[in-house]
Structures are given as structure tokens and as C-alpha cells.
Design a protein around this motif. Structure first.
Motif, short mmCIF file in Angstrom:
data_model
loop_
_atom_site.label_atom_id
_atom_site.label_comp_id
_atom_site.label_asym_id
_atom_site.label_seq_id
_atom_site.Cartn_x
_atom_site.Cartn_y
_atom_site.Cartn_z
N THR A 148 27.00 24.80 -13.88
CA THR A 148 26.88 26.15 -13.38
C THR A 148 25.94 26.20 -12.19
O THR A 148 25.44 25.16 -11.74
CB THR A 148 26.41 27.12 -14.49
OG1 THR A 148 26.67 28.46 -14.09
CG2 THR A 148 24.92 26.95 -14.80
N ASN A 149 25.72 27.41 -11.67
CA ASN A 149 24.92 27.60 -10.47
C ASN A 149 23.43 27.70 -10.77
O ASN A 149 23.03 28.00 -11.90
CB ASN A 149 25.36 28.87 -9.74
CG ASN A 149 26.78 28.77 -9.23
OD1 ASN A 149 27.35 27.68 -9.11
ND2 ASN A 149 27.38 29.91 -8.92
N THR A 177 18.94 20.05 -8.85
CA THR A 177 19.16 21.13 -9.79
C THR A 177 17.91 21.92 -10.11
O THR A 177 16.79 21.56 -9.72
CB THR A 177 19.77 20.57 -11.10
OG1 THR A 177 20.30 21.64 -11.88
CG2 THR A 177 18.72 19.83 -11.93
N ALA A 203 20.27 25.84 -14.51
CA ALA A 203 21.59 25.21 -14.36
C ALA A 203 21.68 23.94 -15.19
O ALA A 203 22.71 23.67 -15.83
CB ALA A 203 21.84 24.90 -12.88
N PRO A 218 30.08 29.19 -13.31
CA PRO A 218 29.85 29.68 -11.95
C PRO A 218 30.48 31.03 -11.66
O PRO A 218 30.06 31.74 -10.74
CB PRO A 218 30.46 28.58 -11.08
CG PRO A 218 30.35 27.35 -11.90
CD PRO A 218 30.61 27.80 -13.30
N TYR A 260 21.57 30.42 -13.16
CA TYR A 260 22.46 30.97 -14.18
C TYR A 260 22.08 30.43 -15.56
O TYR A 260 21.73 29.25 -15.70
CB TYR A 260 23.92 30.60 -13.89
CG TYR A 260 24.60 31.43 -12.83
CD1 TYR A 260 23.88 32.10 -11.84
CD2 TYR A 260 25.99 31.54 -12.81
CE1 TYR A 260 24.53 32.85 -10.88
CE2 TYR A 260 26.65 32.29 -11.85
CZ TYR A 260 25.90 32.94 -10.87
OH TYR A 260 26.54 33.69 -9.91
N ALA A 298 23.49 20.35 -9.97
CA ALA A 298 24.05 21.65 -10.35
C ALA A 298 25.40 21.84 -9.69
O ALA A 298 25.82 21.04 -8.83
CB ALA A 298 23.10 22.77 -9.95
N ASN A 299 26.09 22.92 -10.05
CA ASN A 299 27.39 23.20 -9.45
C ASN A 299 27.28 23.49 -7.96
O ASN A 299 28.15 23.11 -7.17
CB ASN A 299 28.05 24.40 -10.14
CG ASN A 299 29.37 24.78 -9.52
OD1 ASN A 299 30.33 24.04 -9.58
ND2 ASN A 299 29.43 25.96 -8.90
N ASP A 300 26.19 24.16 -7.56
CA ASP A 300 26.07 24.59 -6.18
C ASP A 300 24.89 23.97 -5.43
O ASP A 300 24.54 24.42 -4.34
CB ASP A 300 25.95 26.13 -6.12
CG ASP A 300 24.77 26.67 -6.91
OD1 ASP A 300 24.21 25.92 -7.74
OD2 ASP A 300 24.40 27.85 -6.70
N ARG A 301 24.27 22.94 -6.01
CA ARG A 301 23.17 22.28 -5.31
C ARG A 301 22.95 20.90 -5.90
O ARG A 301 23.02 20.73 -7.12
CB ARG A 301 21.89 23.13 -5.43
CG ARG A 301 20.80 22.76 -4.43
CD ARG A 301 19.65 23.76 -4.51
NE ARG A 301 18.81 23.56 -5.69
CZ ARG A 301 17.89 24.42 -6.09
NH1 ARG A 301 17.67 25.54 -5.42
NH2 ARG A 301 17.16 24.16 -7.17
#
Length: 489
Positions: free
Chosen positions: A94-95, A79, A83, A103, A98, A73-76
Motif C-alpha cells: 500500500t501507499n 517505506t 505502509a 492503494p 495508509y 512501499a507501493n508508491d515509494r
């Protein structure tokens, strides 16, 4: 230049020209009929275990194009379904949690919405609720996957032609901070026919218009029953898929997304038999699309992938050394869910000690408490019996282990999970997690422009490759305010 080098260059050029000719002749047309199958939680191990259990290749493994796909994912790095599904549906990372937004919370158009706007019919099928993360990512734009009421309204407003499988989790807004009215009533007002029985569903014809349909028995959290728990009264994922094809087929083409959602749920609970049965059912759903492809080979594209691996399934267990005995899994007759919700619940009401539970365990899981373990692999070792009895006592005391050990979509019962662990280990399978992992997944494809799905690429590239195959720009596209309804709360 040396003669050998010249010969090599000539051969390379000839091969390239031949491949261009083949691609031009076989894949010149844009994909008119597009199938996108997503096995939730279906990583490389789930596919391999299912194939080994069957003793043959899955249909998805026999497809001509095969790729390896990263899922972060964008932030992890590891995933989540929201996301990952958003990346698969839009081409945008994306996060976590979401749905259909980038993001920064800007809405991104999905392949399904692009297909709808192109004049194609659109269908969404899932073995879990059709407002769950993966299906929602193709028609909703919200900041959190748990906003089921808002997602249900997005479904009603989508204009898609066919939704089927599981039910809706919050159409009336009981769990919403800002209820918007009954989403199901809105869907009916927008021209959807709602069908909730098998007879009515199987009788549907293309002239019946837009459809929302679900199985009469929704076993857990508005989802279809696990395959091993189904009866003839239930509608299977392949049957939902076949009906979707029948309802969507038209001269302008269609886009159909089918999710095998309960593969993931079984893996969260570390139930290999349930996961394999649902993976096989998912593969049978793909075969329904393959039958359509045979009639329209130059205009059909079928893409199959997973959103992430789940459970850290390992094809090997220290206790069996190099032995694999997947036939042992056939002794399991019910899923962990049915055992917990029905068998164990009934036992608790009636009362009884561990000795009274033993024959029930043998009937449902094939595990034996007496006999010679050297000649019968189903006979439990002393330490296994001790583990099961300890788990039984915890279950009878109503204990639910917190902190994620058995927790995901609810509390997993200690006895149920212990039984599947023991059975899986005897088969030569192990688990490392009750959660998702970062293991890459397989992506397979057949049909128009399928060669684009060979190789190694990210999950957002799956979306852009499908876009390109449909004759659309291969890039994520932001949606205007007029295109989508966006909910932030």
C-alpha cells in the motif's frame, strides 16, 4: 545418462524425500500459537551492532530459519511504518501513511482479524503508543496513520483480547476533524479493563477478561521510556510480552504481535546506545515466546522481522578506520530524550556556561574534556570539543534545525545529537540519515512450518507465509463493510 549423473539424481531424490519426511513429521500441524515480533527500524545493521555489543548472538539470530526481506512501499522505494506494517499484517502493498487498506483505499483483512474470526485470542503489544502505525495496521483501516482518534475507536471495536505497552494518543478526539466520542469509554463499555500501574498489571490473571494496559510513565508521545531510562517502577517490553502470553493462552490458540517501536525512534535521533538497549530488550521479549515454544514446539510459530531500517546505521567509521570499540557505548547513561527533556531543560532554567555543562556531559556520556586521547579513548579531540561547544551554544539559544536535519517526531536538540554522534563515532559506528532507508531487513523464524521463512522475499510475503502456516489461504483478503470500520478523513 552417465553413471555420475544418475547417482546425482538419486541423491537429490533421496534428499528431497528425506526433507519431505522431516517436514511432515516436525511441521505437519498448523500453527496454533503464533508470535509475530516486529522491530521497528530494525534492519541488518541494528541486529549486527546489538550482537557485537553483547559479544554473542541474539536469540533471533540463532533461529533455524533466516531470510532477507525487501521493504519498499507501493508508491515509494523507502517505506514508512504504516505502509510496511500494512504489508506485514495483510499481505498487501500500500501507499505511504495508509493503514490496513490497499492503494485504492479498499480495506484489507489483517492476520490478527483472521485469527480473531477463527476463534483465536489476539494480543497487541508495543513499546510506543498502541495506536501508532505498526500496531494500528493490525486492527485499523484508515487513510492516514495520524488519524489517532479514529484508530483508537477501531481498537475499541476490534474485539481483540489484549492491548498493552504505550498509551493512546487521541481517545477523546481533540485532534480529530470529526470526533466520535471518547474511545476509551467505548472500550470500557465493550468489556475492556484499563490498567495503568505496574502492581495492577502484574496481578492480572486470565480470568480478568479483555485488557488495555500501559506503563504509568509514558516518556514521550505516549510511549514507554527508553530502556536505559527505566526504573524498577516501569514495565518492560519482556514483562508486557510475558503477561500477554499468560493472558492469551487457551485451547483454541492465539495470535500475538509485539513491536519494539523505540528501536526506530532511537535511530531517527542517531542514538546508537539507546537503539541497541531497546533491540536487546526486544530480543528478551522474543525469549519469553521461546520459553512458550519449548512447551509447545509442534504448535507454535515465532516470526521476527523489521519493518524497515532507520538512520542508515553503518558498522564502521572512517575516524576509527577498521577499529570497532562498541564497549564505549556503555559510558552513555541516559537516552538523548532524557538528556534533552530533563537534564538540558533543568540546566537552561538554572543557567550556566559551557564549562558548567562539561561535567554533566562527562557524567551522562562519559566524554572527557581533559586527559590524553592517545591512552584514553573517552578524551575528546580539540575539533570534537569545538563541535560540542558550538552545538551547546545553539541549544542555549533555543535553536532547532528545521528541514529534516534533526526533525522527525519533534525537534531534536543540536547538543544531544552531537553528543551521540561523537560517542558513536568513537565506538566505530556512523549514520547516514535521520530517516528510514531502503536497506533490506532480516526475517527469522522457529517452529511450525518455519522453513517457509528461509530465503529472499518481500515483506508482503511474510504475511502470506504466516497465513499459510496457520492453515489459511496464503493471500491478501479484502474485508467487507461489515468486517471493518473504515475512516477516510
Amino acid at each position: 545418462m552417465l553413471k555420475v549423473e544418475k547417482l546425482f539424481v538419486r541423491c537429490a531424490l533421496a534428499l528431497a524425500l528425506a526433507m519431505m519426511f522431516m517436514a511432515g513429521s516436525a511441521y505437519a500441524k498448523d500453527a496454533k500459537y503464533v508470535f509475530f515480533f516486529i522491530g521497528d527500524g530494525m534492519g541488518l545493521p541494528q541486529r549486527a551492532a546489538s550482537s557485537a555489543y553483547l559479544g554473542r548472538k541474539l536469540a533471533i539470530d540463532a533461529m533455524p530459519a533466516q531470510g532477507i526481506t525487501t521493504t519498499f512501499a507501493n508508491d515509494r522505494f523507502i517505506t514508512g511504518s504504516a505502509a510496511s506494517a500494512t504489508a506485514l499484517a495483510t499481505g498487501m502493498k500500500t501507499n505511504i501513511d495508509y493503514i490496513g487498506v490497499d492503494p485504492s483505499f479498499k480495506p484489507v483483512k489483517t492476520i490478527a482479524e483472521m485469527a480473531r474470526d477463527k476463534g483465536m485470542k489476539v494480543g497487541i503489544v508495543s513499546s510506543v503508543s498502541v495506536d501508532h502505525a505498526t500496531p494500528a495496521a493490525f486492527y485499523a483501516h484508515v487513510k492516514n496513520r495520524s488519524m489517532y482518534h479514529e484508530i483508537d475507536h477501531a481498537l475499541a471495536d476490534s474485539g481483540f483480547d489484549f492491548f498493552a505497552g504505550g498509551g493512546l494518543k487521541d481517545p477523546s478526539g481533540k485532534k480529530s476533524k470529526a470526533p466520535m466520542g471518547d474511545a476509551l469509554e467505548k472500550a470500557k463499555a465493550n468489556g475492556y479493563k484499563v490498567v495503568t500501574d505496574k502492581k495492577g498489571f502484574m496481578a492480572l490473571k486470565p480470568g480478568d477478561g479483555k485488557i488495555i494496559a500501559w506503563n504509568a510513565w509514558l516518556q514521550d508521545d505516549q510511549a514507554l521510556p527508553y530502556v536505559m531510562d527505566m526504573t524498577d517502577k516501569d514495565i518492560t517490553l519482556p514483562e508486557f510480552t510475558a503477561k500477554a502470553i499468560e493472558m492469551l493462552d487457551n485451547d483454541k490458540g492465539f495470535f500475538l504481535m509485539v513491536e519494539g517501536g523505540k528501536i526506530d525512534w532511537a535511530c531517527h535521533a542517531n542514538d546508537a546506545a539507546a537503539s541497541i538497549d531497546n533491540t536487546v530488550s526486544f530480543d528478551k521479549a522474543v525469549q519469553k515466546a521461546m520459553a512458550f515454544y519449548e512447551k509447545h514446539p509442534e504448535e507454535t510459530l515465532i516470526v521476527v522481522t523489521g519493518d524497515h531500517e532507520c538512520g542508515g546505521l553503518t558498522l564502521g567509521f572512517a575516524g576509527t578506520k577498521y577499529g570497532s570499540h562498541y564497549d564505549i557505548l556503555s559510558h552513555q547513561k541516559v537516552s538523548f530524550q532524557k538528556f534533552t527533556a530533563e537534564t538540558l531543560a533543568a540546566f537552561k532554567k538554572k543557567g550556566g556556561d559551557f564549562n558548567a555543562m562539561k561535567p554533566i556531559i562527562t557524567a551522562d556520556f562519559g566524554l572527557k574534556f581533559e586527559g590524553d586521547a592517545k591512552t584514553d579513548p573517552m578524551v575528546l579531540a580539540d575539533y570534537q570539543q569545538a563541535d560540542i561547544e558550538q552545538a551547546f551554544n545553539r541549544s542555549m539559544a533555543g535553536e532547532k534545525v528545521k528541514g529534516g536535519e534533526y526533525l522527525l517526531y519533534g525537534d531534536y536538540d543540536p547538543l544531544s545529537v552531537t553528543l551521540t554522534h561523537v560517542l558513536n563515532q568513537k565506538a566505530g559506528l556512523g549514520w547516514t540519515s535521520y530517516k528510514h532507508t531502503g536497506v533490506p531487513v532480516s526475517t527469522s523464524a522457529i517452529g511450525a512450518n518455519c522453513q517457509a521463512f528461509n530465503g529472499s522475499y518481500d515483506n508482503k510475503d511474510v504475511a502470506t507465509k504466516i497465513m499459510a502456516s496457520m492453515g489459511m489461504p496464503a493471500k491478501a483478503v479484502y474485508a467487507s463493510a461489515a468486517d471493518v470500520r473504515v475512516a477516510a478523513n
